[in-house]
Design a protein around this motif. Structure first.
Motif, PDB file in Angstrom:
ATOM      1  N   ILE A 118       3.035  32.030  94.504  1.00 20.66           N
ATOM      2  CA  ILE A 118       3.118  33.347  95.140  1.00 20.66           C
ATOM      3  C   ILE A 118       2.999  33.034  96.633  1.00 20.66           C
ATOM      4  N   PRO A 119       4.110  33.109  97.367  1.00 27.31           N
ATOM      5  CA  PRO A 119       4.186  32.496  98.704  1.00 27.31           C
ATOM      6  C   PRO A 119       3.499  33.254  99.837  1.00 27.31           C
ATOM      7  N   CYS A 120       2.186  33.309  99.804  1.00 26.60           N
ATOM      8  CA  CYS A 120       1.432  33.984 100.860  1.00 26.60           C
ATOM      9  C   CYS A 120       1.569  33.248 102.193  1.00 26.60           C
ATOM     10  N   HIS A 121       1.941  31.977 102.160  1.00 30.20           N
ATOM     11  CA  HIS A 121       2.117  31.222 103.402  1.00 30.20           C
ATOM     12  C   HIS A 121       3.299  31.737 104.224  1.00 30.20           C
ATOM     13  N   ARG A 122       4.172  32.546 103.621  1.00 27.06           N
ATOM     14  CA  ARG A 122       5.345  33.074 104.323  1.00 27.06           C
ATOM     15  C   ARG A 122       5.043  34.343 105.111  1.00 27.06           C
ATOM     16  N   VAL A 123       3.775  34.762 105.129  1.00 24.91           N
ATOM     17  CA  VAL A 123       3.382  35.951 105.884  1.00 24.91           C
ATOM     18  C   VAL A 123       2.714  35.488 107.176  1.00 24.91           C
ATOM     19  N   ILE A 124       3.233  36.000 108.305  1.00 25.67           N
ATOM     20  CA  ILE A 124       2.763  35.581 109.626  1.00 25.67           C
ATOM     21  C   ILE A 124       2.397  36.811 110.454  1.00 25.67           C
ATOM     22  N   GLY A 125       1.809  36.571 111.611  1.00 24.13           N
ATOM     23  CA  GLY A 125       1.485  37.659 112.513  1.00 24.13           C
ATOM     24  C   GLY A 125       2.745  38.278 113.098  1.00 24.13           C
ATOM     25  N   SER A 126       2.645  39.516 113.562  1.00 20.96           N
ATOM     26  CA  SER A 126       3.786  40.222 114.151  1.00 20.96           C
ATOM     27  C   SER A 126       4.359  39.489 115.354  1.00 20.96           C
ATOM     28  N   ASP A 127       3.509  38.702 116.039  1.00 18.00           N
ATOM     29  CA  ASP A 127       3.961  37.947 117.211  1.00 18.00           C
ATOM     30  C   ASP A 127       4.466  36.554 116.840  1.00 18.00           C
ATOM     31  N   GLY A 128       4.574  36.287 115.533  1.00 25.55           N
ATOM     32  CA  GLY A 128       5.058  34.987 115.072  1.00 25.55           C
ATOM     33  C   GLY A 128       3.965  33.947 114.895  1.00 25.55           C
ATOM     34  N   SER A 129       2.720  34.322 115.165  1.00 24.43           N
ATOM     35  CA  SER A 129       1.615  33.366 115.044  1.00 24.43           C
ATOM     36  C   SER A 129       1.288  33.103 113.574  1.00 24.43           C
ATOM     37  N   LEU A 130       0.757  31.930 113.336  1.00 26.30           N
ATOM     38  CA  LEU A 130       0.378  31.538 111.981  1.00 26.30           C
ATOM     39  C   LEU A 130      -1.063  31.961 111.725  1.00 26.30           C
ATOM     40  N   THR A 131      -1.280  33.251 111.663  1.00 26.23           N
ATOM     41  CA  THR A 131      -2.627  33.772 111.474  1.00 26.23           C
ATOM     42  C   THR A 131      -3.091  33.556 110.043  1.00 26.23           C
ATOM     43  N   GLY A 132      -4.315  33.168 109.904  1.00 29.37           N
ATOM     44  CA  GLY A 132      -4.995  33.067 108.625  1.00 29.37           C
ATOM     45  C   GLY A 132      -4.248  32.439 107.478  1.00 29.37           C
ATOM     46  N   TYR A 133      -4.911  31.575 106.770  1.00 29.64           N
ATOM     47  CA  TYR A 133      -4.387  31.018 105.530  1.00 29.64           C
ATOM     48  C   TYR A 133      -5.568  30.389 104.814  1.00 29.64           C
ATOM     49  N   ALA A 134      -5.811  30.821 103.596  1.00 29.70           N
ATOM     50  CA  ALA A 134      -6.985  30.352 102.863  1.00 29.70           C
ATOM     51  C   ALA A 134      -6.994  28.833 102.724  1.00 29.70           C
ATOM     52  N   GLY A 135      -5.815  28.228 102.647  1.00 26.07           N
ATOM     53  CA  GLY A 135      -5.722  26.773 102.516  1.00 26.07           C
ATOM     54  C   GLY A 135      -5.800  26.034 103.828  1.00 26.07           C
ATOM     55  N   GLY A 136      -5.927  26.760 104.931  1.00 25.26           N
ATOM     56  CA  GLY A 136      -5.991  26.146 106.254  1.00 25.26           C
ATOM     57  C   GLY A 136      -4.651  26.268 106.971  1.00 25.26           C
ATOM     58  N   ILE A 137      -4.721  26.520 108.268  1.00 24.62           N
ATOM     59  CA  ILE A 137      -3.510  26.691 109.068  1.00 24.62           C
ATOM     60  C   ILE A 137      -2.645  25.434 109.024  1.00 24.62           C
ATOM     61  N   HIS A 138      -3.243  24.252 108.965  1.00 22.96           N
ATOM     62  CA  HIS A 138      -2.441  23.018 108.909  1.00 22.96           C
ATOM     63  C   HIS A 138      -1.555  22.986 107.664  1.00 22.96           C
ATOM     64  N   ARG A 139      -2.056  23.524 106.549  1.00 19.65           N
ATOM     65  CA  ARG A 139      -1.244  23.575 105.335  1.00 19.65           C
ATOM     66  C   ARG A 139      -0.136  24.624 105.455  1.00 19.65           C
ATOM     67  N   LYS A 140      -0.477  25.777 106.032  1.00 23.88           N
ATOM     68  CA  LYS A 140       0.528  26.824 106.222  1.00 23.88           C
ATOM     69  C   LYS A 140       1.665  26.291 107.087  1.00 23.88           C
ATOM     70  N   LYS A 141       1.317  25.637 108.175  1.00 20.73           N
ATOM     71  CA  LYS A 141       2.320  25.064 109.071  1.00 20.73           C
ATOM     72  C   LYS A 141       3.188  24.054 108.316  1.00 20.73           C
ATOM     73  N   TRP A 142       2.566  23.193 107.523  1.00 22.42           N
ATOM     74  CA  TRP A 142       3.309  22.190 106.765  1.00 22.42           C
ATOM     75  C   TRP A 142       4.276  22.868 105.791  1.00 22.42           C
ATOM     76  N   LEU A 143       3.801  23.881 105.073  1.00 21.71           N
ATOM     77  CA  LEU A 143       4.641  24.570 104.083  1.00 21.71           C
ATOM     78  C   LEU A 143       5.832  25.255 104.740  1.00 21.71           C
ATOM     79  N   LEU A 144       5.597  25.942 105.853  1.00 25.84           N
ATOM     80  CA  LEU A 144       6.692  26.613 106.545  1.00 25.84           C
ATOM     81  C   LEU A 144       7.698  25.602 107.092  1.00 25.84           C
ATOM     82  N   ASN A 145       7.210  24.485 107.589  1.00 25.94           N
ATOM     83  CA  ASN A 145       8.101  23.432 108.074  1.00 25.94           C
ATOM     84  C   ASN A 145       8.888  22.819 106.911  1.00 25.94           C
ATOM     85  N   HIS A 146       8.221  22.628 105.778  1.00 25.49           N
ATOM     86  CA  HIS A 146       8.863  22.078 104.576  1.00 25.49           C
ATOM     87  C   HIS A 146      10.015  22.974 104.116  1.00 25.49           C
TER      88      HIS A 146
END
Length: 156
Positions: A118-146
């Protein structure tokens, strides 16, 4: 409830579920060895491996996450965000019919028990920021880049 562990590029994933569906997927930095995979979780482990190998963009698994009706509604909406795309928390709240519910939508997003599927990592802030991720922002960034058609290459 059965359990399997799977080594991923982001840490050790623990998959919980049974023949009725996958209930939770969690990731930790620990790198214990993988357990034997129960038959009820074999397909989930296989699909996660395919995702990380770049061979899968959509999951096809029976899901059984536990949550409130509102959380279930938010998680269902998350399933509609295509691979490689993002949506803002505000847009998600609007899609669900109540822009004033942005904080509740964000909270439900944060309670998602099915990491990646359930791709919660695909939800970002309105300004494009990688706000909040239970698994850590580094994981969110990795997933979005992947999932990006043009992944950023690190210079260092």
């Amino acid at each position: 409830m059965e359990q399997a562990t799977l080594q991923t590029p982001l840490g050790m994933a623990t998959i919980l579920g049974d023949r009725n569906g996958i209930r939770a997927i969690r990731v930790t930095d620990h790198s214990e060895g993988e357990d034997s995979i129960p038959p009820a979780l074999a397909e989930a482990c296989g699909q996660l491996r395919e995702y990380f190998n770049g061979e899968r963009t959509v999951f096809d698994l029976p899901l059984a996450p536990e949550g409130t009706d509102f959380q279930q509604t938010v998680w269902q909406a998350l399933l509609g965000i295509p691979y490689g795309k993002t949506i803002s928390y505000m847009d998600l709240a609007k899609q669900l019919g109540d822009p004033a519910a942005i904080r509740a939508v964000a909270a439900a997003n944060g309670k998602n028990p099915l990491w990646i599927v359930i791709p919660c990592h695909r939800v970002i802030g309105s300004d494009g920021s990688l706000t909040g991720y239970a698994g850590g922002i580094h994981r969110k960034k990795w997933l979005l880049n992947h999932e990006s058609a043009n992944p950023q290459q690190s210079l260092f």
